[in-house]
Enzyme design. Structure first.
Site, PDB file in Angstrom:
ATOM      1  N   ASP A  10      58.137   5.990   8.954  1.00  0.00           N
ATOM      2  CA  ASP A  10      57.869   6.658  10.230  1.00  0.00           C
ATOM      3  C   ASP A  10      57.899   8.175  10.068  1.00  0.00           C
ATOM      4  O   ASP A  10      58.254   8.715   9.029  1.00  0.00           O
ATOM      5  CB  ASP A  10      58.895   6.193  11.270  1.00  0.00           C
ATOM      6  CG  ASP A  10      58.358   6.301  12.692  1.00  0.00           C
ATOM      7  OD1 ASP A  10      57.322   6.962  12.887  1.00  0.00           O
ATOM      8  OD2 ASP A  10      58.972   5.724  13.609  1.00  0.00           O
ATOM      9  N   ARG A  22      58.266   6.869  18.897  1.00  0.00           N
ATOM     10  CA  ARG A  22      57.262   6.625  17.850  1.00  0.00           C
ATOM     11  C   ARG A  22      55.934   7.099  18.416  1.00  0.00           C
ATOM     12  O   ARG A  22      55.481   6.604  19.463  1.00  0.00           O
ATOM     13  CB  ARG A  22      57.217   5.130  17.540  1.00  0.00           C
ATOM     14  CG  ARG A  22      56.142   4.720  16.549  1.00  0.00           C
ATOM     15  CD  ARG A  22      56.678   4.727  15.150  1.00  0.00           C
ATOM     16  NE  ARG A  22      55.686   4.262  14.193  1.00  0.00           N
ATOM     17  CZ  ARG A  22      55.596   3.012  13.748  1.00  0.00           C
ATOM     18  NH1 ARG A  22      56.428   2.099  14.207  1.00  0.00           N
ATOM     19  NH2 ARG A  22      54.703   2.696  12.839  1.00  0.00           N
ATOM     20  N   ASP A  55      63.549  -5.344   6.711  1.00  0.00           N
ATOM     21  CA  ASP A  55      63.077  -6.506   7.461  1.00  0.00           C
ATOM     22  C   ASP A  55      62.023  -7.287   6.691  1.00  0.00           C
ATOM     23  O   ASP A  55      61.389  -8.186   7.223  1.00  0.00           O
ATOM     24  CB  ASP A  55      62.527  -6.084   8.831  1.00  0.00           C
ATOM     25  CG  ASP A  55      61.366  -5.105   8.711  1.00  0.00           C
ATOM     26  OD1 ASP A  55      61.054  -4.709   7.580  1.00  0.00           O
ATOM     27  OD2 ASP A  55      60.783  -4.735   9.743  1.00  0.00           O
ATOM     28  N   GLY A  56      61.822  -6.942   5.421  1.00  0.00           N
ATOM     29  CA  GLY A  56      60.884  -7.701   4.594  1.00  0.00           C
ATOM     30  C   GLY A  56      59.529  -7.061   4.462  1.00  0.00           C
ATOM     31  O   GLY A  56      58.874  -7.222   3.454  1.00  0.00           O
ATOM     32  N   ALA A  57      59.073  -6.329   5.474  1.00  0.00           N
ATOM     33  CA  ALA A  57      57.758  -5.698   5.413  1.00  0.00           C
ATOM     34  C   ALA A  57      57.848  -4.415   4.591  1.00  0.00           C
ATOM     35  O   ALA A  57      58.627  -3.526   4.920  1.00  0.00           O
ATOM     36  CB  ALA A  57      57.273  -5.372   6.820  1.00  0.00           C
ATOM     37  N   PHE A 114      44.912  -0.965   8.286  1.00  0.00           N
ATOM     38  CA  PHE A 114      45.970   0.029   8.151  1.00  0.00           C
ATOM     39  C   PHE A 114      46.479   0.037   6.712  1.00  0.00           C
ATOM     40  O   PHE A 114      46.714  -1.006   6.111  1.00  0.00           O
ATOM     41  CB  PHE A 114      47.139  -0.281   9.096  1.00  0.00           C
ATOM     42  CG  PHE A 114      48.296   0.647   8.913  1.00  0.00           C
ATOM     43  CD1 PHE A 114      48.266   1.922   9.455  1.00  0.00           C
ATOM     44  CD2 PHE A 114      49.408   0.269   8.174  1.00  0.00           C
ATOM     45  CE1 PHE A 114      49.333   2.804   9.270  1.00  0.00           C
ATOM     46  CE2 PHE A 114      50.474   1.135   7.982  1.00  0.00           C
ATOM     47  CZ  PHE A 114      50.434   2.412   8.540  1.00  0.00           C
ATOM     48  N   ASP A 167      65.971   0.378   6.034  1.00  0.00           N
ATOM     49  CA  ASP A 167      64.671   0.606   6.663  1.00  0.00           C
ATOM     50  C   ASP A 167      64.955   0.932   8.130  1.00  0.00           C
ATOM     51  O   ASP A 167      66.022   0.603   8.653  1.00  0.00           O
ATOM     52  CB  ASP A 167      63.821  -0.665   6.525  1.00  0.00           C
ATOM     53  CG  ASP A 167      62.445  -0.504   7.149  1.00  0.00           C
ATOM     54  OD1 ASP A 167      61.891   0.606   7.062  1.00  0.00           O
ATOM     55  OD2 ASP A 167      61.949  -1.470   7.738  1.00  0.00           O
ATOM     56  N   LYS A 168      64.028   1.574   8.827  1.00  0.00           N
ATOM     57  CA  LYS A 168      64.297   1.937  10.228  1.00  0.00           C
ATOM     58  C   LYS A 168      63.779   0.888  11.200  1.00  0.00           C
ATOM     59  O   LYS A 168      64.537   0.173  11.847  1.00  0.00           O
ATOM     60  CB  LYS A 168      63.691   3.308  10.561  1.00  0.00           C
ATOM     61  CG  LYS A 168      64.007   3.755  12.004  1.00  0.00           C
ATOM     62  CD  LYS A 168      63.423   5.108  12.312  1.00  0.00           C
ATOM     63  CE  LYS A 168      61.957   5.025  12.619  1.00  0.00           C
ATOM     64  NZ  LYS A 168      61.638   4.375  13.910  1.00  0.00           N
TER      65      LYS A 168
END
Length: 1217
Positions: free
Chosen positions: A717, A651, A849-851, A595, A464-465
């Site tokens: 992203d 971002r 990171d889990g999300a 979101f 993941d980023k």
């Protein structure tokens, strides 16, 4: 059944054990085939790669209806689709409640805590999940299911769905003991112990029983402890009191265990731990979902839409998860409105819930590392085959020597018991346990130890980023607003006094999901940074305060007083209006659309105090937001400006605004769908956030690349931001091209298409067009594949991935073979990508990171979460360090554990064969090893060595070579076979040599070979009969005991190699001390006999010259074993034969390395490859096979400025970009 009964009696119960181990034989042997409708026993088989068999018993339940959603007001023929079954209650309990209906007999069976019910319409068993099975739309949830269930209807549904609890029943120790003891290995142990006792080998039998008892006790303790821990974790909040609606007005208290799908529960003001999955129909909730997602950021859940396009859609838990409260998650607080309660309709209960699925995956895990253990069983079968030869040999030899029948049976069966080492399972597990402890020391925690071996086989890792490769926190770099239809210069401050009344700052201050928990602002880190940059204050009014306002506004944001423009304060006419000026800046958030990672945006409806109309504010991915805005409000330089920022790794978030009609009331807004709000917006500008790459990222990715491990980025992203980060961290190197596959779905009679965009090299931006043209000359495609394959990477967006998967299935595998960047990927697409990579035989690791990564973390062969929250239950590995440095550590330990497993297995196999050879040779002279000799070998040598040889720590570097993934591989088989032959040669040599010695005689208690010179030997004693009936004490026995004891130590040292996967053996001091101690002891008793030890071990005294000869034999044996292992395995096989088949990711050698040595290696490689039939052998894994195919494909990769259409997959039609 009669035949089975007779077979069980004749076999002493062994047939019953066989049927227990093989359910398919058990069912076929004890049941007759019948129709599924009439079956009383079912044979189930999984559809995954493991194809496991299970036996299930069919039960019958009496109920007043056949399906859980039958209506009592209609006849029995009026049936709705189904729901979920968990526990049918007996007819006696419920028949009285439903006496007005004729009870129906319903067949069901239970498998893995889930019930399946017979359906007469489909003629099959089906699973009832819950309310979703009625195919209910979002609107009908409100209209048909919002009033609650009657007590009678609730009781009826509970017949099918059972109690709403995730019951982890802790089995009794007796049940666990029986299940453990019936393991085939322990049954074999029991057989061995009985056999050894029959041979009077009591000491050895007792030692094995002692070992088995310890092993069983340890296993029972571990299993019981895991059950208790899981039970306590689940039971902590599983039963609570809830308020249930029994109609529009009636509310009653009930236990959560009574809930069924369709019940309406009231969420209390101070929150609760959800006992079920429920969809919110009134109000808003702030929920902590860390138990399921690993993300501690509170999530806002809003009520299910009741009007609009979305309301007409069928309710789906995954699609509508932003309206769904999941079982086990913590509702922190509720947002409510005067006179209205926060209500939710129960959708799923018990094991059907999200938490239930999680618990079931822990209770009934899929077999892991299946290939390794399957190979182990095949290897053991080969050993049994070898034992079979010895079995026949022993019988024939014994008959020829007229040995009694009892002795023949015992000794021939004893050969078989020797081939399966008693300590094998414990020794195999030791390496994994030690690796788990070492991982714990470096902050990596594991809930699935068997997966550690899988980590040793990883050849691809997805990252993941945000929060993984880059810093978790974002810093506000600046803002760029729109003025007169074009971008104004970037500004670093958003809290300027001149911007207080601007729509841009109002959007930043309101369009978020922040909430106050115990006085502290909490929510998404991006939202926190954005809101804090405005300097505004967020206030959440109490219930008493909200009652004073009309319309009610649950959350208010306002600027600090000092931020009011100075002009309004200095003007005498407005000084008295300061309060009203402050009030006019206050904004109330009327409705929030949270979101959504699928939609990539969020929006709010707000009202500024004192104004009649409401406003809508939107923020999200720039491309998405621009498409929702009026085109004339989007600057013409939008694309160029966005690319400028994203190329630099920023971002970027876009903001938009829309003024709503003044006639819209608060109640009307609550029922509007977000599609009606999020349209015809006015573009406000961009927020530029800086997301720095973590310090450790580049070094770790470089280390993985050098180790022949491919790395991918899978992020939600922006595409260009992701490509920029990939370049900055070294995932894509400076000289490598990135090809963006931009896929478009079919539209207006035009088929789906992929446009191939070549991004420019950042160092050559100025000469973009020239660079692309020069680099893509025809000559480039004629170069060697090794150079070409290193020169490009594909980048794919989530939308393109979905289109390609659906319309270009033949390109998916080609694309993922060289794709490095996956941007704008939804959570389910991450999981789908992992599955595609696995389908081409990659062993996939996932680091997140889990999300939004939970699905991919679970699906990957090895998932490692950088979150320390409760969601670690969802990931096999959890790291306490928040950077990716844990990944090389995990792979290093995995490789070390895998090699240790192989080493231990090889050692235990050699131990069996060495002992088998010794016993077979001794049987030829009607002798055997003594009880205490067996005891010394198995306890003092084998156990100590097997458990200490696993202690080698992992090697400090990751090398490009990966360990073999199978026991049945060329190098390992060659290693084992060469060592077997070596041991055979030296044992036979020693056995024959001792019989050729001039002092040799048939040993008797009167023999004194130690003190008799070769010239004065008396041959008169040769005719003396052996003293002991077992003939243990003789010169052959003593010779083979010494030689075999040293052979065990020699193969242990030979197999305990260190580099490149483990530390050298001299760093494993317990193993070294054990080897030195055993060598010293054996040399001592061999060169300087100690009568007490000789008597204990039943060895006899031999001349000193023969002792020296044995030392020479032992030394030569060890030297030959060592040389063969180094020469054959390390040099010939690994370097010359098998080295080319490790993968397409290996770094290419520089051309300058073509030295004579390299030429010789190539010649040797060609010759040996031909010798071992490897030369024209196709790659064993699909991704390598695919890479070889693409070498000959001149149209791959596609040229720039080309389009591929779905109708003609092979054509690339030129189209200007």
């Amino acid at each position: 059944m009669v035949l089975v009964g007779m077979g069980a009696v004749c076999s002493g119960g062994l047939l019953l054990l066989l049927l227990y181990w093989l359910p398919e034989w058990g069912v076929k042997g004890t049941c007759t085939h019948t129709s599924l409708r009439d079956a009383r026993t079912l044979l189930l088989r999984t559809t995954d790669e493991f194809r496991q068999w299970f036996r299930a018993k069919v039960h019958v339940m009496l109920a007043p209806g056949r399906k859980p959603f039958d209506s009592f007001n209609l006849q029995s023929t009026a049936q709705l689709p189904n729901g979920d079954g968990d526990h049918g209650v007996s007819a006696e309990e419920h028949h009285g409640k439903f006496a007005q209906r004729q009870p129906a007999q319903i067949h069901y069976f239970t498998h893995h805590s889930t019930k399946y019910y017979w359906n007469d319409e489909t003629h099959n068993f089906e699973l009832y999940k819950g309310l979703e099975d009625v195919n209910v739309s979002c609107a009908s949830v409100h209209s048909d299911h919002s009033s609650g269930l009657s007590k009678m209807l609730q009781d009826y549904r509970r017949l099918f769905f059972g109690e709403n609890e995730i019951a982890v029943r802790v089995p009794s120790l007796f049940k666990l003991l029986i299940k453990e003891v019936l393991n085939p290995f322990y049954i074999f142990q029991l057989f061995s112990v009985i056999l050894w006792s029959a041979e009077d080998y009591y000491y050895y039998a007792t030692a094995i029983v002692f070992m088995s008892v310890i092993s069983i006790a340890t296993s029972l303790y571990t299993i019981k402890k895991q059950y208790v821990m899981l039970h306590d974790m689940v039971a902590a909040h599983s039963v609570v009191r809830v308020s249930v609606c029994r109609g529009n007005k009636d509310i009653e208290e009930a236990m959560s265990t009574e809930l069924v799908p369709g019940d309406v529960v009231i969420i209390p003001v101070n929150g609760m731990i959800m006992p079920c999955d429920a969809v919110l129909i009134h109000g808003t909730c702030i929920v902590n979902e860390s138990m399921l997602t690993g993300e501690s950021v509170p999530v806002t859940k809003t009520s299910l839409p009741s009007l609009g396009e979305e309301a007409a859609r069928r309710y789906n838990m995954e699609e509508h998860k932003r309206y769904t409260l999941f079982c086990g998650t913590h509702v922190i607080q509720t947002r409510f409105y005067t006179g209205e309660l926060v209500k939710a309709v129960v959708v799923r209960t018990g094991f059907s819930t999200e938490k239930g699925h999680l618990v079931r995956s822990i209770l009934y895990p899929k077999p892991t590392d299946f290939k390794l253990y399957r190979d182990a069983y095949l290897f053991l079968l080969c050993l049994v085959g070898v034992a079979g030869i010895g079995f026949i040999y022993t019988i024939v030899l014994s008959i020829m020597n007229k040995v009694p029948a009892k002795t023949i049976i015992i000794e021939s069966l004893d050969i078989i018991t020797i081939t399966v080492p008693p300590a094998l399972p414990a020794a195999m597990t030791a390496g994994i346990v030690y690796a788990q402890r070492r991982l714990k020391r470096v902050g990596i925690f594991c809930i699935s130890p068997q997966r550690i071996n899988m980590c040793g086989q990883l050849n691809l890792v997805c990252f993941d980023k945000t929060g993984t490769l880059t810093e978790d926190g974002l810093d506000l770099w600046g803002i760029q607003r729109i003025e007169d239809g074009s971008f104004s210069p970037p500004e670093s401050e958003a809290a300027k006094e001149s911007l207080v009344n601007s729509a841009f700052v109002a959007c930043m201050a309101t369009c978020h999901s922040l909430t106050k928990i115990e006085g502290e602002l909490s929510g998404d880190p991006l939202d926190l940074k954005m809101f804090s940059a405005t300097g505004w204050i967020l206030e959440e009014p109490t219930e008493e305060e909200t009652a004073l306002h009309n319309p009610i506004m649950p959350t208010v944001v306002r600027p600090p007083k000092h931020a009011i423009p100075e002009a309004s304060q200095s003007n005498p006419l407005t000084q008295n209006m300061e309060l009203s000026e402050v009030s006019s800046c206050e904004i109330g958030i009327v409705r929030q659309f949270p979101f959504s990672s699928a939609l990539q945006r969020m929006s709010v409806v707000v009202r500024r105090l004192g104004e009649r109309h409401m406003d809508a504010y939107l923020k999200g991915a720039p491309e998405i937001v621009a498409n929702l805005c009026k085109q004339h409000t989007v600057p013409q330089s939008f694309t160029e400006t966005l690319e400028t920022y994203t190329r630099q790794g920023f971002r970027v978030i876009a903001l938009a605004h829309r003024q709503l009609e003044s006639k819209l009331s608060w109640h009307k807004v609550q029922s509007l769908s977000r599609d009606l709000i999020e349209t015809n917006m006015e573009f406000l500008g961009l927020i530029i956030m800086q997301n720095k790459i973590k310090q450790e990222t580049a070094g770790v990715l470089c280390e993985l690349r050098k180790a022949n491990i491919r790395t991918l980025m899978v992020t939600g992203d922006n595409m260009l931001t992701a490509i920029s980060v990939a370049r900055d961290c070294g995932m894509v190197r400076a000289h490598e091209k990135v090809i963006i596959a931009d896929a478009v779905p079919p539209k207006d009679f035009q088929s789906a298409s992929i446009t191939w965009h070549y991004t420019e090299n950042p160092a050559q931006v100025v000469k973009d067009n020239q660079t692309v043209e020069i680099n893509l000359e025809e000559g480039m495609y004629d170069k060697k594949q090794t150079l070409q394959e290193q020169s490009y990477h594909f980048a794919v967006s989530g939308r393109a991935f979905a289109v390609i998967t659906e319309h270009f299935p033949h390109l998916v595998q080609k694309l993922v073979l060289r794709a490095t960047v996956f941007a704008r990927m939804a959570p389910d697409q991450k999981t789908q990508l992992v599955e595609v990579l696995q389908s081409i035989d990659y062993t996939v690791g996932m680091c997140g990171d889990g999300a939004n990564d939970c699905g991919a973390l679970k699906r990957a062969h090895s998932g490692i979460s950088l979150s320390e929250l409760e969601a670690s239950v969802a990931s096999p590995f959890t790291s306490s360090t928040s950077n990716i440095s844990c990944v090389p550590n995990l792979i290093r330990e995995g490789r070390a554990a895998l090699i240790t497993s192989f080493c231990v297995f090889k050692f235990m196999a050699l131990y069996s064969i060495i002992q088998y050879l010794s016993v077979t040779l001794l049987y030829s002279i009607l002798s055997n090893l003594g009880d205490f000799q067996f005891l010394f070998i198995d306890i003092a040598i084998i156990l100590i060595i097997a458990f200490t040889m696993s202690l080698n720590p992992a090697w400090k570097d990751l090398v490009w070579r990966r360990p073999p993934s199978s026991l049945i591989s060329g190098p390992l088989l060659c290693s084992v076979l060469t060592q077997i032959l070596t041991c055979l040669v030296f044992q036979v040599l020693a056995f024959l040599l001792v019989r050729q010695q001039s002092w040799y005689e048939i040993w008797t208690p009167q023999s004194d070979a130690c003190n008799v010179s070769s010239s004065s030997l008396s041959h008169s004693q040769n005719t003396t009969s052996p003293h002991d009936h077992k003939n243990i004490r003789n010169y052959e026995n003593t010779t083979l005991f010494y030689v075999s004891s040293f052979q065990y130590l020699a193969v242990a040292i030979v197999f305990s190699k260190g580099k490149p996967f483990r530390q050298p053996i001299y760093k494993n001091w317990p193993f070294m001390l054990s080897c030195i101690g055993l060598y010293t002891f054996l040399l001592l008793i061999m060169l300087y006999p100690i009568p007490a030890i000789d008597s204990f071990l039943e060895i006899v005294c031999v001349p000193h010259d023969w002792r020296i000869t044995l030392v020479v034999i032992v030394i030569v044996n060890a030297a030959v074993s060592f040389m063969l292992e180094i020469l054959i395995l390390d040099i010939i096989l690994w370097r010359l034969v098998f080295r080319g088949n490790q993968g397409v990711n290996r770094p290419t050698e520089p051309s300058s390395a073509a030295t004579p040595q390299v030429a010789n290696d190539r010649w040797g490689s060609s010759f040996l490859s031909w010798l071992f039939c490897q030369r024209n052998k196709a790659p064993s894994v699909r991704y390598m096979h695919l890479a070889l195919e693409l070498q000959d494909d001149s149209d791959w990769p596609p040229r720039p400025s080309t389009v591929t259409y779905a109708s003609d997959p092979q054509s690339h039609i030129s189209a200007p970009l």
